[in-house]
Design a protein around this motif. Sequence first.
Motif, PDB file in Angstrom:
ATOM      1  N   ARG A  27     -35.464  50.255  24.226  1.00  0.00           N
ATOM      2  CA  ARG A  27     -35.701  49.961  24.794  1.00  0.00           C
ATOM      3  C   ARG A  27     -33.729  49.592  25.109  1.00  0.00           C
ATOM      4  O   ARG A  27     -32.978  48.694  24.584  1.00  0.00           O
ATOM      5  CB  ARG A  27     -35.958  48.224  25.476  1.00  0.00           C
ATOM      6  CG  ARG A  27     -37.080  48.902  25.303  1.00  0.00           C
ATOM      7  CD  ARG A  27     -37.966  47.546  25.266  1.00  0.00           C
ATOM      8  NE  ARG A  27     -37.958  46.042  25.006  1.00  0.00           N
ATOM      9  CZ  ARG A  27     -38.869  46.305  23.692  1.00  0.00           C
ATOM     10  NH1 ARG A  27     -40.031  46.423  23.797  1.00  0.00           N
ATOM     11  NH2 ARG A  27     -38.658  45.213  22.654  1.00  0.00           N
ATOM     12  N   GLN A 291     -43.447  47.393  23.905  1.00  0.00           N
ATOM     13  CA  GLN A 291     -43.252  47.239  25.245  1.00  0.00           C
ATOM     14  C   GLN A 291     -42.340  48.090  25.998  1.00  0.00           C
ATOM     15  O   GLN A 291     -41.866  48.621  25.219  1.00  0.00           O
ATOM     16  CB  GLN A 291     -42.947  46.291  24.957  1.00  0.00           C
ATOM     17  CG  GLN A 291     -43.392  45.502  26.197  1.00  0.00           C
ATOM     18  CD  GLN A 291     -45.174  45.010  26.215  1.00  0.00           C
ATOM     19  OE1 GLN A 291     -45.231  45.635  26.064  1.00  0.00           O
ATOM     20  NE2 GLN A 291     -45.402  44.455  27.409  1.00  0.00           N
ATOM     21  N   LYS A 292     -42.675  48.199  27.069  1.00  0.00           N
ATOM     22  CA  LYS A 292     -42.105  48.877  28.718  1.00  0.00           C
ATOM     23  C   LYS A 292     -41.003  48.370  28.407  1.00  0.00           C
ATOM     24  O   LYS A 292     -41.337  47.038  28.528  1.00  0.00           O
ATOM     25  CB  LYS A 292     -42.816  49.779  28.950  1.00  0.00           C
ATOM     26  CG  LYS A 292     -43.649  51.063  28.807  1.00  0.00           C
ATOM     27  CD  LYS A 292     -44.323  51.412  30.022  1.00  0.00           C
ATOM     28  CE  LYS A 292     -45.662  52.471  29.367  1.00  0.00           C
ATOM     29  NZ  LYS A 292     -46.668  52.525  30.868  1.00  0.00           N
TER      30      LYS A 292
END
Length: 345
Positions: A27, A291-292
């Motif tokens: 991310r 997780q985005k």
Amino acid sequence: MGDTTYRFSIGPWNIGRGADPFGPAVRPQVSFDDVLDAAIALGFEGIQFHDDDAVPDLETLPPARIMAEAEAMKRKLADRGLVPEFVAPRLWEHANGIDGGYTSNDPAARTWALERSKRAVDVALALGCELIVMWPAREGTAVRESKNPIMASAQMLDAINVILAASPQVRIAIEPKPNEPVDHAFIPTIGHALALGSRSADPARVGVLIESAHAILAGLDPSDEMGFALAAGKLWSVHLNDQNGLKFDQDKVFGAANLRGAFNQVRVLEQANYAASGAFVGFDVKAQRTQKPEAATAHLATSKAVFLKLVEKARTFPEKIAAQCIANRDYEALERTVLEHLLGR
Ligand code: XUL
Ligand code: MN
């Protein structure tokens, strides 16, 4: 049981990039300002800092600039209605801390660690914060014979005294962890931390921060560790999270692996009326790697929601029935009472 409301805190490292020892970040970096926005959106009032979270280039900046940047950070927090909870000297990422800081085998590195800790005190005071967290990350060994544990204990005590001497205002909360990144750490439990604090130059200014996962990694029940510290008036912060057995420090969502264990942590905080002490509840939790980015704060929201539900469970616990079970020495009935209460009959 407590009836006061809790104050919650967050560290910028709790909104991470999803890197692990086997793969890179997944991310984008979340800016510090975005962390502050997330804190506000999630209802977290306190911000936890490593010294270089507050002043990123503090190793290279002249003292006056360090102070100016810390004061600017103080204003940034105040403008948003946030408060600094603690500052922790980050000794474990710098090249000088490769072999630990206070217990390094290199005398120059030991001097650096003490100087850096004094600088962290300056940063904390400029932020308007009096709590220093000492997580002794690399203060231990991978090869047991590489350091002398008698000498290391004396060095840890010296470090505590150097921080206490840096300002009469500061208090230290030691955050013990038994392993990772080292194989064996020198202050693995709350008992070790409080024993060392009691031998310091000013025991009244040395307490602890308890992280659930760290207690579990030491094979201990976090609620018992908390009870031990609370009985001594020494629980000055908590890092609630969870841990699925003895492995790497997972920093899972609070209650995700052991909901009953989480309940007992909340219950002991309630029994001691921890909220009334003004101390914060922090969640040292990590977003899952999968997780985005747009949902990378959900782990914090869930941890807080679970905590608040468990506060309700603690406040509605059938104390009279439990007391009767205990008086009858009927622990099976007590077990069932607890389980049915948690399941919600
Ligand atoms: C490490 C850990 C740290 C401290 C602050 O396991 O818990 O995040 O809480 O440095
Ligand atoms: Mn922690």
